[in-house]
Design a protein around this motif. Structure first.
Motif, mmCIF file in Angstrom:
data_model
loop_
_atom_site.group_PDB
_atom_site.id
_atom_site.type_symbol
_atom_site.label_atom_id
_atom_site.label_comp_id
_atom_site.label_asym_id
_atom_site.label_seq_id
_atom_site.Cartn_x
_atom_site.Cartn_y
_atom_site.Cartn_z
ATOM 1 N N ALA A 1 -3.007 28.715 3.760
ATOM 2 C CA ALA A 1 -3.683 29.326 2.604
ATOM 3 C C ALA A 1 -2.683 29.587 1.483
ATOM 4 O O ALA A 1 -2.974 29.346 0.305
ATOM 5 C CB ALA A 1 -4.359 30.628 3.028
ATOM 6 N N ALA A 2 -1.480 30.052 1.864
ATOM 7 C CA ALA A 2 -0.444 30.329 0.858
ATOM 8 C C ALA A 2 0.022 29.034 0.189
ATOM 9 O O ALA A 2 0.177 28.983 -1.031
ATOM 10 C CB ALA A 2 0.731 31.046 1.517
ATOM 11 N N ALA A 3 0.203 27.982 1.007
ATOM 12 C CA ALA A 3 0.642 26.695 0.441
ATOM 13 C C ALA A 3 -0.433 26.117 -0.479
ATOM 14 O O ALA A 3 -0.138 25.541 -1.528
ATOM 15 C CB ALA A 3 0.948 25.719 1.569
ATOM 16 N N TYR A 4 -1.691 26.296 -0.072
ATOM 17 C CA TYR A 4 -2.810 25.833 -0.897
ATOM 18 C C TYR A 4 -2.753 26.488 -2.282
ATOM 19 O O TYR A 4 -2.854 25.820 -3.320
ATOM 20 C CB TYR A 4 -4.139 26.172 -0.194
ATOM 21 C CG TYR A 4 -5.346 25.998 -1.057
ATOM 22 C CD1 TYR A 4 -5.957 24.753 -1.194
ATOM 23 C CD2 TYR A 4 -5.880 27.080 -1.751
ATOM 24 C CE1 TYR A 4 -7.062 24.596 -2.015
ATOM 25 C CE2 TYR A 4 -6.984 26.928 -2.570
ATOM 26 C CZ TYR A 4 -7.568 25.680 -2.695
ATOM 27 O OH TYR A 4 -8.657 25.524 -3.503
ATOM 28 N N MET A 5 -2.542 27.813 -2.279
ATOM 29 C CA MET A 5 -2.493 28.530 -3.561
ATOM 30 C C MET A 5 -1.250 28.130 -4.358
ATOM 31 O O MET A 5 -1.306 28.000 -5.583
ATOM 32 C CB MET A 5 -2.521 30.039 -3.310
ATOM 33 C CG MET A 5 -3.864 30.507 -2.783
ATOM 34 S SD MET A 5 -3.969 32.287 -2.675
ATOM 35 C CE MET A 5 -5.425 32.452 -1.639
#
Lengths: 300, 225
Positions: free
Chosen positions: A205-209
């Motif tokens: 999720a962090a990498a996506y953002m």
């Protein structure tokens, strides 16, 4: 399970007490996540030509000073480095990509866990009180903090798998929930050039953002798009330069509560984490709605 | 009126005390709740309990006969499975308030969150503000009164509970439909509003209930299963 907490101090006079006000919030969430704990604290913004990096290494006696001097020599830059237990805060005037490349090439065992102007990230395996004490946070001042107590469900109990996860300059994420499409999404993100340290769904999720922001989206646009692209259960708290944002999935079964007074705004998985804050008895308290962005500070 | 400091007494000792009081109308005040879970659960006698502050999850669960007032906010699962008595919250309540409750009256003066009255089985719930999504899901019996607005999928798969809404409904759930407000409904709702001490006119509400198309297996729908 897992517990997440966030505190932004509107009243400047309270800011020297940020660490002590936040400590009982994080510790109250111990029963929701005894595996590991972590915090992001926003304090001591560096000069505009500098960048602050949060670094971590598994070796307790790691020579951070040597890292600093070699970085200066190789990159012709000026830096300062301060060790805090297993982490170190590096402040450097070289371009960010230069520092990232140098660390990757010359210090592959060092994990870069966050960067920006005021953000510092500390996280470790263990109970929240132990983690808090290791990083000397109880006397820390600052504007705001977010934190996480982890009960691991999707991946191993490791320091690297602990929250918060960085998502960009002065941006980081804590997550309560579990994503169901993280493997597919990880493959897509890897194709786009992102690298992963763990099998953790929240890191995805962090990498996506991170990718969305790198592509030019604002944080608000990113969070809106996340509602479409992330499948699963989540309550996110995202730390930003001057505040934090809260987002819940459309089903919203992962608990969350928000509270606000004239002096502060706080979020937590359960209200008991907020109960120790001064004035909580008369705070405005409500449960955030699903797929709605709640934000204090700039998101654009 | 005895006052009990929850932080000094501890939850188990507090609830044991409250559960053992048999004197009718005995009144207790609980101070320093600090968002603790399961405050005043499993009460069985006609006593009055006032919680001075915000309560955590499952407050006043399984209540029978007692009157419990929370002066503040209540967490998830307020008055879950209540059988009788009254529970009142002066602030807002988190999700699943009044879930599966068989009887009694639950009053939330502020807003309730999602899944308010989920699977309710005879309780009357009066919400002074609005409710979140999936409220009244599979509600079997009782009345859910919403003085503000209702979120998505109100009354999804509802049985014979009756829902009254004064404001707007974001969307109705499967098999929930608007129904006419007859005289008996005006009378029933007027009584509930008066009992709750909430100032609203029954005539301003709309009534929602089951279209009763999900009750039996429909051969025409076989392809959907």
């Amino acid at each position: 399970m897992c517990g997440i907490v966030g505190l932004y101090l509107k009243n400047e006079q309270l800011r020297p007490q940020l660490g002590s006000l936040f400590q009982p919030m994080l510790e109250e969430m111990k029963s929701r996540g005894p595996d590991s704990a972590g915090v992001a604290i926003y304090r001591d913004a560096v000069a505009p030509h500098q960048i602050k990096y949060s670094l971590a290494h598994d070796q307790a006696d790691y020579d951070w000073q040597l890292l600093g001097s070699e970085l200066d020599n190789h990159c012709q830059c000026e830096s300062s480095i301060r060790q805090i237990d297993s982490h170190a805060i590096l402040v450097c005037d070289a371009p960010e990509q230069t520092v990232r490349n140098w660390l990757k090439q010359h210090r592959p065992g060092v994990r870069l866990v966050g960067s920006g102007s005021s953000l510092e990230i500390f996280k470790e395996v263990g109970l929240p009180e132990a983690v808090y004490s290791r990083f000397e946070l109880s006397t820390a001042g600052g504007t705001h903090m977010i934190g996480h107590t982890r009960m691991a469900t999707e991946s191993a109990v490791t320091t690297a798998g602990s929250h918060p996860f960085a998502t960009g300059a002065d941006l980081c994420l804590v997550h309560n929930g579990s994503l169901s499409n993280h493997n597919r999404l990880r493959e897509q993100l890897e194709k786009a050039g992102l690298e992963f340290q763990t099998e953790n769904d929240s890191e995805v999720a962090a990498a996506y953002m991170t990718l969305k922001i790198r592509e030019g989206m604002t944080l608000r646009q990113t969070l809106k798009q996340a509602l479409i692209d992330l499948d699963g259960f989540y309550t996110f708290c995202v730390g930003t330069t001057n505040g934090f944002a809260v987002l819940r999935d459309p089903i919203a079964c992962k608990h969350a509560v928000l509270a606000e007074t004239d002096d502060w705004v706080a979020m937590a998985t359960e209200y008991r984490a907020i109960a120790t804050l001064p004035g909580s008895e008369t705070a405005n308290i409500w449960e955030p709605k699903p797929q709605t962005i709640y934000a204090w500070g700039e998101l654009e | 009126m005895p006052s009990i400091d929850l932080q000094e007494t501890g939850l188990r000792a507090l609830n044991t005390t409250l559960q053992s009081v048999e004197q009718k109308d005995a009144a207790y005040t609980i101070t320093n709740p600090m968002g603790a879970h399961a405050i005043a659960c499993g009460l069985t006698h006609e006593i009055n309990v006032t919680i001075e502050g915000h309560a955590g999850f499952y407050c006043a669960g399984m209540n029978q006969r007692a009157n419990v007032t929370v002066k503040g906010h209540a967490g998830v699962g307020l008055a879950e499975n209540m059988m009788s008595g009254t529970v009142r919250v002066t602030g807002n309540a988190s999700q699943s308030a009044g879930a599966t409750a068989h009887g009694g009256l639950l009053i939330i003066e502020g807003d309730a969150s999602s899944r308010c009255g989920i699977s309710m089985k005879g309780i009357d719930i009066v919400v002074g503000g609005s409710v979140g999504h999936m409220s009244g899901f599979m509600a079997q019996a009782g009345n859910l009164v919403i003085c503000g607005d209702a979120g998505e999928a109100l009354g999804d798969s509802i049985y014979e509970a009756v829902i009254y809404v004064q404001g707007t409904v974001e969307s109705l759930g499967a098999d929930c439909e608007e129904k006419p407000m007859d005289e008996e409904h005006i009378k029933s709702l007027t009584g509930l509003l008066a009992l709750s001490g909430i100032n609203a006119k029954a005539e301003a509400f709309k009534r929602y209930g089951s279209a009763r198309t999900l009750y039996n297996f429909q051969p025409d729908n076989a392809g959907d299963y």
